[in-house]
Design a protein around this motif. Sequence first.
Motif, PDB file in Angstrom:
ATOM      1  N   ALA A 201       8.250   1.044   7.459  1.00  0.00           N
ATOM      2  CA  ALA A 201       8.091   2.377   6.881  1.00  0.00           C
ATOM      3  C   ALA A 201       7.333   2.205   5.569  1.00  0.00           C
ATOM      4  N   TYR A 202       6.042   2.489   5.598  1.00  0.00           N
ATOM      5  CA  TYR A 202       5.182   2.148   4.464  1.00  0.00           C
ATOM      6  C   TYR A 202       4.930   3.310   3.521  1.00  0.00           C
ATOM      7  N   ALA A 203       4.640   4.497   4.072  1.00  0.00           N
ATOM      8  CA  ALA A 203       4.258   5.631   3.227  1.00  0.00           C
ATOM      9  C   ALA A 203       4.852   6.920   3.752  1.00  0.00           C
ATOM     10  N   ILE A 204       5.137   7.836   2.822  1.00  0.00           N
ATOM     11  CA  ILE A 204       5.628   9.165   3.174  1.00  0.00           C
ATOM     12  C   ILE A 204       4.753  10.209   2.496  1.00  0.00           C
TER      13      ILE A 204
ATOM     14  N   GLY B 287      11.252  15.886   6.786  1.00  0.00           N
ATOM     15  CA  GLY B 287      12.459  16.548   7.261  1.00  0.00           C
ATOM     16  C   GLY B 287      13.409  15.598   7.966  1.00  0.00           C
ATOM     17  N   LYS B 288      14.291  16.176   8.767  1.00  0.00           N
ATOM     18  CA  LYS B 288      15.348  15.412   9.430  1.00  0.00           C
ATOM     19  C   LYS B 288      14.793  14.340  10.365  1.00  0.00           C
TER      20      LYS B 288
ATOM     21  N   LYS C 112       5.021   3.604  -0.756  1.00  0.00           N
ATOM     22  CA  LYS C 112       4.116   4.672  -1.160  1.00  0.00           C
ATOM     23  C   LYS C 112       4.722   6.056  -0.905  1.00  0.00           C
ATOM     24  N   ALA C 113       4.535   6.942  -1.874  1.00  0.00           N
ATOM     25  CA  ALA C 113       4.935   8.345  -1.744  1.00  0.00           C
ATOM     26  C   ALA C 113       3.781   9.217  -2.178  1.00  0.00           C
ATOM     27  N   TYR C 114       3.420  10.191  -1.355  1.00  0.00           N
ATOM     28  CA  TYR C 114       2.272  11.053  -1.634  1.00  0.00           C
ATOM     29  C   TYR C 114       2.678  12.527  -1.576  1.00  0.00           C
ATOM     30  N   GLY C 115       2.060  13.322  -2.420  1.00  0.00           N
ATOM     31  CA  GLY C 115       2.326  14.750  -2.462  1.00  0.00           C
ATOM     32  C   GLY C 115       1.387  15.550  -1.589  1.00  0.00           C
ATOM     33  N   SER C 116       0.761  14.899  -0.612  1.00  0.00           N
ATOM     34  CA  SER C 116      -0.083  15.595   0.361  1.00  0.00           C
ATOM     35  C   SER C 116      -0.166  14.750   1.620  1.00  0.00           C
ATOM     36  N   TYR C 117      -0.481  15.404   2.725  1.00  0.00           N
ATOM     37  CA  TYR C 117      -0.641  14.694   3.985  1.00  0.00           C
ATOM     38  C   TYR C 117      -1.940  13.883   3.981  1.00  0.00           C
ATOM     39  N   ALA C 118      -2.968  14.426   3.356  1.00  0.00           N
ATOM     40  CA  ALA C 118      -4.271  13.765   3.346  1.00  0.00           C
ATOM     41  C   ALA C 118      -4.205  12.384   2.705  1.00  0.00           C
ATOM     42  N   GLU C 119      -3.380  12.241   1.681  1.00  0.00           N
ATOM     43  CA  GLU C 119      -3.298  10.945   0.997  1.00  0.00           C
ATOM     44  C   GLU C 119      -2.695   9.875   1.901  1.00  0.00           C
ATOM     45  N   VAL C 120      -1.735  10.253   2.725  1.00  0.00           N
ATOM     46  CA  VAL C 120      -1.179   9.291   3.677  1.00  0.00           C
ATOM     47  C   VAL C 120      -2.244   8.889   4.683  1.00  0.00           C
ATOM     48  N   ILE C 121      -2.947   9.885   5.210  1.00  0.00           N
ATOM     49  CA  ILE C 121      -3.990   9.629   6.205  1.00  0.00           C
ATOM     50  C   ILE C 121      -5.075   8.723   5.644  1.00  0.00           C
ATOM     51  N   ASN C 122      -5.425   8.903   4.390  1.00  0.00           N
ATOM     52  CA  ASN C 122      -6.523   8.142   3.791  1.00  0.00           C
ATOM     53  C   ASN C 122      -6.103   6.805   3.202  1.00  0.00           C
ATOM     54  N   ASP C 123      -4.827   6.480   3.266  1.00  0.00           N
ATOM     55  CA  ASP C 123      -4.363   5.183   2.772  1.00  0.00           C
ATOM     56  C   ASP C 123      -4.827   4.097   3.745  1.00  0.00           C
TER      57      ASP C 123
ATOM     58  N   LYS D 187       9.683  15.591  -3.527  1.00  0.00           N
ATOM     59  CA  LYS D 187      10.422  15.329  -2.287  1.00  0.00           C
ATOM     60  C   LYS D 187       9.991  14.000  -1.675  1.00  0.00           C
ATOM     61  N   ALA D 188       8.691  13.729  -1.727  1.00  0.00           N
ATOM     62  CA  ALA D 188       8.175  12.473  -1.176  1.00  0.00           C
ATOM     63  C   ALA D 188       8.716  11.277  -1.951  1.00  0.00           C
ATOM     64  N   GLU D 189       8.753  11.382  -3.254  1.00  0.00           N
ATOM     65  CA  GLU D 189       9.247  10.275  -4.070  1.00  0.00           C
ATOM     66  C   GLU D 189      10.725  10.009  -3.811  1.00  0.00           C
ATOM     67  N   ALA D 190      11.507  11.064  -3.655  1.00  0.00           N
ATOM     68  CA  ALA D 190      12.927  10.898  -3.355  1.00  0.00           C
ATOM     69  C   ALA D 190      13.116  10.248  -1.991  1.00  0.00           C
ATOM     70  N   PHE D 191      12.297  10.665  -1.020  1.00  0.00           N
ATOM     71  CA  PHE D 191      12.340  10.103   0.333  1.00  0.00           C
ATOM     72  C   PHE D 191      12.003   8.616   0.280  1.00  0.00           C
ATOM     73  N   ALA D 192      10.929   8.274  -0.406  1.00  0.00           N
ATOM     74  CA  ALA D 192      10.487   6.881  -0.490  1.00  0.00           C
ATOM     75  C   ALA D 192      11.533   6.004  -1.167  1.00  0.00           C
ATOM     76  N   GLN D 193      12.141   6.524  -2.215  1.00  0.00           N
ATOM     77  CA  GLN D 193      13.163   5.759  -2.922  1.00  0.00           C
ATOM     78  C   GLN D 193      14.381   5.521  -2.025  1.00  0.00           C
TER      79      GLN D 193
END
Length: 328
Positions: A33-36, A15-16, A55-66, A43-49
């Motif tokens: 700023a490494y991962a979103i 978000g904002k 890195k752009a992930y479609g879940s919170y868990a994937e960021v945590i586990n990176d 939405k994550a891919e657009a944010f990352a671009q």
Amino acid sequence: MDQKGRMCVGIVGAGKIAQIAARTLTRMTDCKAYAIGSRSLEKAEAFAQNWNMPKAYGSYAEVINDPTVDLIYVATPHSHHYDVTRQALLAGKPCLVEKTFMANCRQTKDIINLAHERKVFIAEAIWTRYQPAVGIVRQLIAEGRIGTPRLITATLAYPMMKKERIFRPDLCGGALLDVGVYALNFVRMFTDAPVVTLDGHCVKSDEGMDLTNTVTMVLGDGIVANLQSSAMCVGDNTGVIAGSDANIVIDNINNPQTITLYQRDRVLVKQISVPRQITGYEYQFAACRQALQDGLLEPREMPHAETLYIMQLMDDLRAKWGVCYPMD
């Protein structure tokens, strides 16, 4: 840390606030700023671009586990902080959690206790606590430039009627947790005296959320604090620390830019501009990086005890006003 020694930040929520954080991190030299992570991969891919993030992930868990992520920045609404922060701590990931830290003091105690048990760093991202203005004002008070502090006033108000979350109990709506938290922190940044009496009033929405409120506190050192916050109007957003000889006026308690010292009868003594900033968020990220390097479990600028104290004050005020959330 990456090969250049930069702290790699994984942002949870797109978000904002997350946008401001990403903009800040892309201009810092010692953080990245490494991962979103978002619940929407698109939405994550657009944010990352947009922010040139690897890195752009479609879940919170994937960021945590990176494994490359050094710090999780929790930028979801405060109603959703608890679950994702707990998940991160269980995975051993240090966290910087947006204000307000949790929905209530019970959740706050659970999370801080878990962080201590797991020996994992965690901090509240109440950005004003980390900014240079705090040290400037403290120094003026310590030098006796205003005499003995007697009265603190602070207002923070923005018209947020178009934001649905302000009216929703399930999203911890209302003005107190959104903007009133800054006024409470404004007091606690400049005196750690205990609150002896706490009182306040509010105007509530049809859904039972506080939309405009006023808080009065008498502190153990004899200071009286009068605070106002609102989600329904344009406030002047100033803070004043009034002493027996002079007063200090802070132009914006949400992001101070100018600190002015006045003698009696509004005689100008000194005006101080804070250092030029990226967004003001950089100080909290830098503080986390330093604390992690020093092996600390909390930042020096915002100790866990302060987060707990502020959360308890807000719980007490909501109890007085009958403002309730489903997670209470």
